[in-house]
Scaffold this motif. Structure first.
Motif, PDB file in Angstrom:
ATOM      1  N   ILE A  81      -2.769  -6.280   0.100  1.00  0.00           N
ATOM      2  CA  ILE A  81      -3.763  -6.108  -1.163  1.00  0.00           C
ATOM      3  C   ILE A  81      -5.147  -7.008  -0.894  1.00  0.00           C
ATOM      4  CG2 ILE A  81      -3.890  -6.482  -3.604  1.00  0.00           C
ATOM      5  CD1 ILE A  81      -0.893  -6.146  -3.861  1.00  0.00           C
ATOM      6  N   GLU A 108      -9.959  -2.410  -6.776  1.00  0.00           N
ATOM      7  CA  GLU A 108      -8.662  -1.917  -6.641  1.00  0.00           C
ATOM      8  C   GLU A 108      -7.591  -3.028  -7.113  1.00  0.00           C
ATOM      9  OE1 GLU A 108      -4.818  -0.788  -5.099  1.00  0.00           O
ATOM     10  OE2 GLU A 108      -5.911  -2.526  -4.364  1.00  0.00           O
ATOM     11  N   LEU A 139      -0.912  -2.000 -13.706  1.00  0.00           N
ATOM     12  CA  LEU A 139       0.279  -1.695 -13.374  1.00  0.00           C
ATOM     13  C   LEU A 139       1.160  -2.836 -13.297  1.00  0.00           C
ATOM     14  CD1 LEU A 139      -1.229   1.012 -12.660  1.00  0.00           C
ATOM     15  CD2 LEU A 139      -0.145   0.872 -10.354  1.00  0.00           C
ATOM     16  N   VAL A 192      -2.831   4.034 -18.458  1.00  0.00           N
ATOM     17  CA  VAL A 192      -2.374   3.883 -17.100  1.00  0.00           C
ATOM     18  C   VAL A 192      -3.211   4.806 -16.265  1.00  0.00           C
ATOM     19  CG1 VAL A 192      -0.436   4.552 -15.315  1.00  0.00           C
ATOM     20  CG2 VAL A 192      -0.046   3.662 -17.660  1.00  0.00           C
ATOM     21  N   LEU A 239      -5.462   3.949 -13.073  1.00  0.00           N
ATOM     22  CA  LEU A 239      -5.193   4.590 -11.784  1.00  0.00           C
ATOM     23  C   LEU A 239      -6.939   4.949 -11.289  1.00  0.00           C
ATOM     24  CD1 LEU A 239      -2.003   6.607 -12.314  1.00  0.00           C
ATOM     25  CD2 LEU A 239      -2.510   4.799 -10.726  1.00  0.00           C
ATOM     26  N   LYS A 256      -8.659   2.111  -9.924  1.00  0.00           N
ATOM     27  CA  LYS A 256      -7.971   1.818  -8.732  1.00  0.00           C
ATOM     28  C   LYS A 256      -8.297   2.425  -7.657  1.00  0.00           C
ATOM     29  CE  LYS A 256      -3.078   1.309  -7.492  1.00  0.00           C
ATOM     30  NZ  LYS A 256      -3.722   1.629  -5.928  1.00  0.00           N
ATOM     31  N   LYS A 257      -8.225   3.873  -7.904  1.00  0.00           N
ATOM     32  CA  LYS A 257      -8.725   4.877  -6.824  1.00  0.00           C
ATOM     33  C   LYS A 257     -10.208   4.977  -6.338  1.00  0.00           C
ATOM     34  CE  LYS A 257      -9.118   9.821  -6.154  1.00  0.00           C
ATOM     35  NZ  LYS A 257      -9.365  11.181  -7.001  1.00  0.00           N
ATOM     36  N   ASN A 285     -10.301   1.922  -4.140  1.00  0.00           N
ATOM     37  CA  ASN A 285      -9.868   2.285  -2.828  1.00  0.00           C
ATOM     38  C   ASN A 285     -10.867   3.293  -2.195  1.00  0.00           C
ATOM     39  OD1 ASN A 285      -7.475   1.138  -2.398  1.00  0.00           O
ATOM     40  ND2 ASN A 285      -6.293   2.721  -3.584  1.00  0.00           N
ATOM     41  N   GLU A 321     -12.483   2.775   1.768  1.00  0.00           N
ATOM     42  CA  GLU A 321     -12.385   3.879   2.600  1.00  0.00           C
ATOM     43  C   GLU A 321     -13.685   4.131   3.173  1.00  0.00           C
ATOM     44  OE1 GLU A 321     -10.388   6.946   0.607  1.00  0.00           O
ATOM     45  OE2 GLU A 321      -8.491   5.820   0.680  1.00  0.00           O
ATOM     46  N   ARG A 369     -10.636   2.255   5.827  1.00  0.00           N
ATOM     47  CA  ARG A 369      -9.345   2.590   5.279  1.00  0.00           C
ATOM     48  C   ARG A 369      -8.992   1.843   4.272  1.00  0.00           C
ATOM     49  NH1 ARG A 369      -4.642   2.307   9.939  1.00  0.00           N
ATOM     50  NH2 ARG A 369      -5.315  -0.093  10.021  1.00  0.00           N
ATOM     51  N   ALA A 370      -8.281   2.121   3.325  1.00  0.00           N
ATOM     52  CA  ALA A 370      -7.976   1.494   1.943  1.00  0.00           C
ATOM     53  C   ALA A 370      -7.272   0.018   2.111  1.00  0.00           C
ATOM     54  CB  ALA A 370      -7.220   2.364   0.904  1.00  0.00           C
ATOM     55  N   VAL A 371      -6.319   0.176   3.031  1.00  0.00           N
ATOM     56  CA  VAL A 371      -5.594  -1.042   3.497  1.00  0.00           C
ATOM     57  C   VAL A 371      -5.645  -1.248   4.946  1.00  0.00           C
ATOM     58  CG1 VAL A 371      -3.259  -1.600   3.412  1.00  0.00           C
ATOM     59  CG2 VAL A 371      -3.747  -0.325   1.740  1.00  0.00           C
TER      60      VAL A 371
END
Lengths: 430, 251
Positions: free
Chosen positions: A63, A102, A110, A133, A137, A140-141, A144, A148, A153-155
């Motif tokens: 994270i 994010e 969440l 929710v 999301l 959060k997107k 990400n 990216e 890359r997101a992670v």
């Protein structure tokens, strides 16, 4: 003597629990237990070449992987005397803001909001309140997408390298981000509506010390090399190179976490600390939002960290828009990373990860190989403060109702947004 | 048909593969309508820790006796057990020095990081899941690719197993028409022996592959080492680089 045990904290990253011992009316030992396996990444770094370091330390935590990557690069660049371009600085800040968006959206919508509304998960919450929710999301997107676009890359980002980036994002990509951010900016009222409607969480008040990176310009995430510690009325500055005076980690008798204290006081890091240390951006839209959330600074309620995250989420979006406007105005150059000329020496870097101060310190030999590495994470810094607030929560529940206390302790832990994988420096329970 | 029961678990690691699942923002709500997630501690505080599972997704490596016990308990209650991510499949970064001299005395390393009280921690050298329990299939990657996870769930819902690339990163890198970082720029790129499926993300950004997905089934490691030695990289340097994410063994 009785004991309250939360065996395994849910809706947090990693593996931890809480133990509270009660002797009659007296609160005995209070422990934040960590039973994450020891990966021993710091010794594993020894002998690694400078360009191998960031991809390894990124794996400390998913994270916060962008923050770990950038702190690592900043420490290596400090050791080698590399100055990255202003464009690199801006793009790195944008990457960190993306990670923060994010992480905060994940945490607020969440992991934490289900607490306040008595749902076991966001999935259960979605059945009754899909709009909340879906809003989470969507944000959060966006976070990400930013990671990216800038990080590749997101992670575990791959694009940031020592001296700059592998490839500069294109104008078209930045324009796409801008439209997502403008949508998010329009959503910010909905975020505050949701947060303002949550029931109050007031069960562990106490005077709290806060520590955050001190901002040289607007509000700091990536740039800056001093930490400011604030308590009611007191301020102190700690330069990056002296970080050990801030973290003076010591193993404590009940042997579960090396505790960080500043002049003997536990301190909190993270969103609430950042707003306390750098309140300058809390004007206009953010000042209005702050009023609606009934947040005053410095706060004496750690649960306010959730409110601070919501404010930061809005601020991150606004600041990201400013950065993109500046990049578009000045033009984006397809720069190559600054060349690295290894030399023997030590480099230290401090960055604000979503959960608070993150410190990396490396010593290199003349060939650019790691001699020693030290990583101090926000969750480790927060451990002492978190336990202090666990203790207050038990003290401030005179009826000692176990179910109530257990629920509150879980909520406090989640308000701190612990990232237990990050706990490379937490000493765990035997 | 009743929905398949699913558990999502993390042993020791960065939680990145569970995060990738939570990062399926566009699919998440559909997903939970198709599968019955019974046990997912990272996302829910209401979990059934005993029920039988059609599918267990497990990320992270085994780094303690506690991890090993947890994994055995998951295996016992699950029809299919999937190793999620490079740590679960290969051991990952925590395993990079496994078997090397330095790892022989784990207590000494524990003491180095945690001081005196580090000795005696429940800490074992990192193991991939398959070294502890039988694993039904692997989704590698550090982290896994979102699309691979979704494809796996879709396949399983249809009573099938997913197929993933066996070819190396180079295949995808060529298809993206990138200049070769290894041959043309002399950089230590692990693409030739690392399994594809990432669409050559790193070399496409002019960043050499670090091998985070683990070895490709049909890679020619001997030939790569010969080429790299010719370019002036030393064997120890190559060995260390190639072991960073996947320290050996066959998944």
């Amino acid at each position: 003597m009785s004991t309250i045990v939360i065996e395994h904290l849910a809706r947090v990253e990693g593996h931890g629990g809480i133990t509270v011992e009660l002797q009659g009316d007296t609160v005995g030992d209070v422990r934040f237990d960590v039973f994450e396996g020891a990966r021993l990444l710091e010794p594993l770094l020894k002998g690694k070449r400078y360009d191998e370091v960031a991809p390894i330390v990124s794996r400390i935590c998913s994270i916060c992987s962008a923050a770990h990557t950038l702190t690592s690069l900043k420490a290596t660049e400090d050791a080698f005397g590399i100055r990255v371009s202003p464009q690199t600085d801006l793009l790195r800040e944008l990457l960190l803001r993306g990670e923060s968006i994010e992480s905060h959206a994940l945490h607020i919508f969440l992991l934490a909001v289900p607490d306040y509304l008595n749902y076991p998960s966001a999935i259960a919450l979605a059945a009754d309140k899909p709009a909340a929710v879906l809003l989470g999301l969507r944000l959060k997107k966006l976070g990400n997408l930013m990671q990216e676009t800038i990080g590749g890359r997101a992670v575990h980002p791959v694009n940031p390298v020592v001296g700059g980036f592998g490839k500069t994002p294109s104008l078209d990509q930045l324009i796409e981000l801008r439209s997502g951010l403008m949508q998010a900016s329009a959503d910010s009222d909905a975020v505050i509506d949701l947060m303002a409607a949550l029931p109050a969480a007031d069960f562990c008040r106490s005077e709290t010390y806060y520590a955050a990176l001190r901002s040289p310009n607007v509000d700091s995430y990536y740039s800056g090399d001093e930490v400011m510690v604030v308590s009611a009325g007191n301020r102190a500055i700690v330069p990056a190179a002296d970080y050990r005076s801030l973290t003076n980690e010591k193993a404590v008798a009940h042997s579960h976490a090396k505790h960080s204290t500043f002049r003997g006081n536990p301190f909190m890091v993270g969103s609430l600390a950042r707003l306390t240390v750098n309140p300058r951006r809390l004007t206009g839209k953010l000042a209005v939002a702050m009023k609606r959330l009934k947040l005053t600074l410095p706060a004496d309620n750690p649960m306010d960290n959730n409110k601070a995250q919501a404010l930061e989420l809005i601020n991150d979006v606004e600041r990201s828009l400013e950065i993109i406007e500046q990049l578009l105005r000045e033009g984006v150059k397809d720069e190559r990373a600054m060349p690295a000329k290894p030399r023997a020496g030590t480099g230290t870097a401090i960055v604000e990860a979503p959960r608070g101060l993150l410190i990396h310190c490396y010593t290199y030999d003349e060939e650019g190989r790691i001699v020693s590495a030290d990583v101090i994470t926000p969750t480790a810094l927060n451990a002492a403060s978190m336990e202090q607030h666990f203790r207050r929560a038990v003290e401030q529940c005179p009826e000692r109702d176990e179910a109530v206390i257990a629920r509150r302790l879980g909520m406090i832990a989640r308000a701190y947004d612990p990232c237990i994988s990050c706990s490379v420096h937490l000493v765990r329970k035997r | 048909m009743s929905k398949p029961t699913v558990g999502i678990f993390g042993l020791t690691g960065c939680a990145g593969d569970q995060l990738v699942i939570l990062n399926c923002e566009d699919q998440l709500l559909d997903l939970v309508s198709l599968i019955d997630i019974r046990d997912f501690l990272m996302a829910s505080s209401e979990n059934n820790q005993d029920c039988q599972l059609d599918l267990a997704l497990v990320e992270g490596a085994v780094l303690s006796n506690r991890d090993a016990e947890t994994l055995r308990a998951i295996r016992k209650r699950s029809k299919l057990l999937v190793a999620l991510g490079t740590c679960a499949v290969w051991g990952g970064v925590a395993a990079m020095n496994r078997g090397a001299d330095r790892d022989a005395d784990r207590d000494a390393l524990l003491e180095e990081v945690y001081g005196d009280i580090g000795r005696g921690y429940d800490s074992t050298p990192a193991q991939a899941l398959h070294e502890v329990v039988p694993v039904d299939f692997n989704i590698t990657g550090c982290p896994i690719e979102k699309e691979h996870f979704l494809a796996a769930v879709a396949s399983l819902l249809n009573g099938d197993l997913p197929l993933y690339p066996e070819y190396p990163v180079c295949t995808e890198c060529r298809m993206r028409e990138n200049n070769c970082l290894l041959i043309e720029r002399g950089l230590l790129c692990c693409g030739p022996i690392t399994v594809g499926g990432c669409d050559a993300r790193c070399p496409d950004l002019r960043v050499p592959c670090v091998g985070c997905r683990g070895p490709a089934g049909d890679a020619n490691a001997g030939s790569l080492v010969a080429v790299m030695e010719e370019m002036g990289f030393s064997r120890p340097q190559l060995a260390a680089r190639l072991r960073t994410f996947a320290p050996g063994g066959v998944a």
